[in-house]
Design an enzyme around this catalytic site. Structure first.
Site, PDB file in Angstrom:
ATOM      1  N   LYS A 267       0.862  -1.192   0.000  1.00 27.40           N
ATOM      2  CA  LYS A 267       0.000   0.000   0.000  1.00 27.40           C
ATOM      3  C   LYS A 267       0.897   1.240   0.000  1.00 27.40           C
ATOM      4  CE  LYS A 267      -1.474   3.111   2.603  1.00 27.40           C
ATOM      5  NZ  LYS A 267      -1.634   4.238   1.664  1.00 27.40           N
TER       6      LYS A 267
ATOM      7  N   GLY B 279       7.268   5.783   7.819  1.00 24.28           N
ATOM      8  CA  GLY B 279       6.368   6.934   7.864  1.00 24.28           C
ATOM      9  C   GLY B 279       6.571   7.675   9.172  1.00 24.28           C
ATOM     10  N   SER B 280       5.503   8.339   9.610  1.00 24.15           N
ATOM     11  CA  SER B 280       5.645   9.199  10.790  1.00 24.15           C
ATOM     12  C   SER B 280       5.602   8.371  12.081  1.00 24.15           C
ATOM     13  CB  SER B 280       4.496  10.214  10.790  1.00 24.15           C
ATOM     14  OG  SER B 280       3.266   9.526  10.838  1.00 24.15           O
TER      15      SER B 280
ATOM     16  N   GLY C 111       3.425   5.058  13.138  1.00 24.80           N
ATOM     17  CA  GLY C 111       4.235   3.874  13.481  1.00 24.80           C
ATOM     18  C   GLY C 111       3.814   3.282  14.816  1.00 24.80           C
TER      19      GLY C 111
ATOM     20  N   GLU D  84      10.323   2.356  10.445  1.00 29.51           N
ATOM     21  CA  GLU D  84      11.313   3.403  10.157  1.00 29.51           C
ATOM     22  C   GLU D  84      10.561   4.724  10.218  1.00 29.51           C
ATOM     23  OE1 GLU D  84      14.441   2.972   9.904  1.00 29.51           O
ATOM     24  OE2 GLU D  84      14.478   0.797   9.681  1.00 29.51           O
TER      25      GLU D  84
ATOM     26  N   CYS E 154      13.525  12.073   5.710  1.00 30.75           N
ATOM     27  CA  CYS E 154      13.628  11.638   7.114  1.00 30.75           C
ATOM     28  C   CYS E 154      15.007  11.985   7.650  1.00 30.75           C
ATOM     29  CB  CYS E 154      13.371  10.145   7.207  1.00 30.75           C
ATOM     30  SG  CYS E 154      14.355   9.199   6.057  1.00 30.75           S
TER      31      CYS E 154
ATOM     32  N   GLU F  50       9.620  17.261  14.551  1.00 35.49           N
ATOM     33  CA  GLU F  50       9.899  17.109  13.119  1.00 35.49           C
ATOM     34  C   GLU F  50       8.962  18.015  12.327  1.00 35.49           C
ATOM     35  OE1 GLU F  50       8.792  13.426  11.037  1.00 35.49           O
ATOM     36  OE2 GLU F  50      10.798  13.414  10.184  1.00 35.49           O
TER      37      GLU F  50
END
Ligand code: NAD
Length: 504
Positions: A176, A236-237, A241, A258, A292, A394
């Site tokens: 996805k 992703g964020s 996660g 990650e 990232c 972030e």
């Protein structure tokens, strides 16, 4: 008529069962360039894809690993042939400049060849038995159906880091991709499926690779809760996660995460300043700061603080914004309106709540041509103090926070004092300082005299603290995630031998 794209499920390109769709547009020319229309899928589409991947696994796991590797080599060849075209479409879809999207495709090519060759290694380990006439072996076996959920910022490299090693190990895939970069993902899956058909011929197995487009909270949620998905690999964020870890962890799926970063570059007073300037420009504003590994903090030694900032601001003001497929462009747009709003809200926080000093940018880019897309001025805050929100959180956009440090210990403490730990960098000519930094920086990646970005496909990639859950992508390390170890004992003594009992 704009091009209509489909899901690939069980070897067939098809619409979502509901027939719902979503649009994908060029972030540099929002109203003028509709890239395509994609299926907006539901749980039912995921159920079909998982069933196909589960059935395919029983055949795919029996294809010899070197043969699976041969497929990936063909995938690499096809990506290489189409490198410029894929990069052009990538820039159109996501906004970063053409030279960078070419790098993203090259990383996928490197990963294809590396994973392809791993088909002839996937080494096991043997150890002596403690009993006579007995042999001990251990080797890797595939896990089953993998669910892959990826972000939009490296829409070619990141899926390849996951899908290629998973495939060569004998797992099947349900993928996805991010809603903002569905075309690049479709191209990747089309290449993998074509290579499988070419290499396997009549032995082609439908369902080894499936792609299901749609929203994270619908398609992604259906994947992480699905009982027949054995592993989830997510990039992703950090908030998403954590959610994935909770849901997938409840059914004991193997989960690789990650996540976010708040990376810093340290510049000491003995550093090559020109080199450090080039690095911070590339690290902070390349990919419009949407990496990232982006340099979102610059930690400057007090002796060079004012001089370095003066030079940096001059250079930043010269950066040319524009559509990344045009020549001479340094910085593209933010990927979406929502992402640009997040950036702008952090700039407000920097000005109003943190009360940091803005010395460059700080607003939407207003030039006529730029008003067609989600452009934001490259932005610098100085006199940022450790603990301020723009120093801790972030932002994921072209915003750099500059912090003053007194010495190496102070610099490392500032660098380490965030919830994240992905990439880091130090500029110094002092070899002792460099080694202290390598030892004491808490991050998955440390560069000496290099920007915080630029990972190589054959090296371990990942972070510590809230950047992940301890797994690594890239290189040799990722193969531990996509395999189980099986221990085998072969007793050729002809009698029942009891370990720990008969021999001691
Ligand atoms: P995101 O977390 O919003 O989305 C990532 C993916 O997760 C998308 O495909 C999305 O559809 C899906 N998703 C969203 N909600 C979900 C849910 N509830 N269940 C399942 N899936 C869901 O991240 P993004 O905005 O696409 O990417 C930016 C983030 O990714 C940044 O935080 C960045 O640091 C991080 N990132 C990390 C790395 C790394 O290797 N550490 C690399 C690239 C990006």
């Amino acid at each position: 008529m704009s091009e209509k794209f489909k899901n690939l499920i069980n070897g067939e390109w098809k619409d979502s069962k509901s027939g719902n769709t979503f649009e994908n547009r060029n972030p540099a020319q929002w109203n003028e360039d509709l890239i395509g229309i994609f299926p907006s899928s539901d749980k039912e589409d995921i159920n079909e894809a998982v069933a196909a991947a589960k059935a395919a696994f029983e055949k795919w796991r029996l294809i010899p690993a070197p043969r699976r590797g041969d497929i990936l080599k063909v995938v690499g060849d096809k990506m290489l042939e189409r490198k410029d075209e894929i990069a052009y479409e990538r820039t159109r879809e996501m906004g970063k400049v053409f030279a960078e999207t070419k790098g993203d495709v090259q990383e996928g090519i490197d990963t294809a060849y590396y994973a392809g060759s791993e088909g002839r290694r996937l080494f096991g380990l043997n150890a002596p038995s403690e009993l006579p006439n007995k042999m001990n072996l251990s080797f890797r076996v595939p896990i089953g159906v993998g669910g892959f959920i990826t972000p939009w910022n490296f829409p070619m490299a990141i899926p390849t880091w996951k899908i290629f090693p998973a495939l060569v190990c004998g797992n099947t895939c349900v993928f996805k991709p991010a809603e903002l970069t569905p075309k690049t993902a479709t191209t990747l899956v089309e290449i993998i499926d074509t290579a499988m058909r070419e290499v396997l011929g009549r032995d082609y197995i439908p369902g080894v690779i499936n792609i299901v487009h749609g929203k994270g909270r619908i398609v992604g949620e259906a994947m992480i809760a699905h009982p027949d998905i054995d592993l989830i690999s997510f990039t992703g964020s950090t908030p998403v996660g954590k959610r994935i870890n909770e849901v997938a962890g409840a059914s004991l799926k193997r989960v690789s995460l990650e996540l976010g970063g708040k990376n810093a570059q340290i510049v000491m007073n003995d550093a090559d300043q020109e080199l450090a300037l080039e690095a911070v420009l590339w690290g902070a504003f390349g990919t419009t700061g949407q990496r990232c590994t982006a340099t979102s903090r610059l930690i400057l030694h007090k002796d060079i603080y004012d001089e370095f900032i003066g030079k940096l601001v001059k250079k930043v003001k010269k950066l040319k914004l524009g559509y990344g497929n045009d020549k001479g462009i340094d910085v593209g747009p933010c990927v979406s309106e929502a992402q640009r709003e997040t950036v702008n809200s952090y700039v407000k926080i920097g000005k109003e709540e943190d009360k940091a000093k803005l010395v460059a940018g700080g607003d939407y880019a207003k030039d006529d041509a730029l008003s067609k897309g989600w452009f934001y001025e490259p932005t610098i805050f100085v006199d940022v103090k450790p603990g301020m929100r723009i120093e801790q959180e972030e932002i994921f956009g072209p915003v750099l926070s500059v912090i003053k440090c007194n010495d190496l210990t102070d610099a490392i403490n500032i660098l380490n004092d965030t919830p994240y730990g992905l990439s880091s960098s130090i500029f110094t000519k002092n070899v002792n300082d460099a080694f202290v930094a390598i030892r004491d920086i808490k991050a998955g990646i440390t560069y000496v005299n290099g920007a915080t970005i630029g990972a190589e496909a054959h090296m371990p990639f990942g972070g510590v603290k809230q950047t992940g859950n301890g797994h690594r992508e890239g290189g040799w390390t990722v193969y531990d995630f996509y395999t189980e170890w099986k221990a085998v004992y072969i007793d050729y003594s002809g009698k029942l031998q009891r370990a720990q009992i008969d021999n001691y």
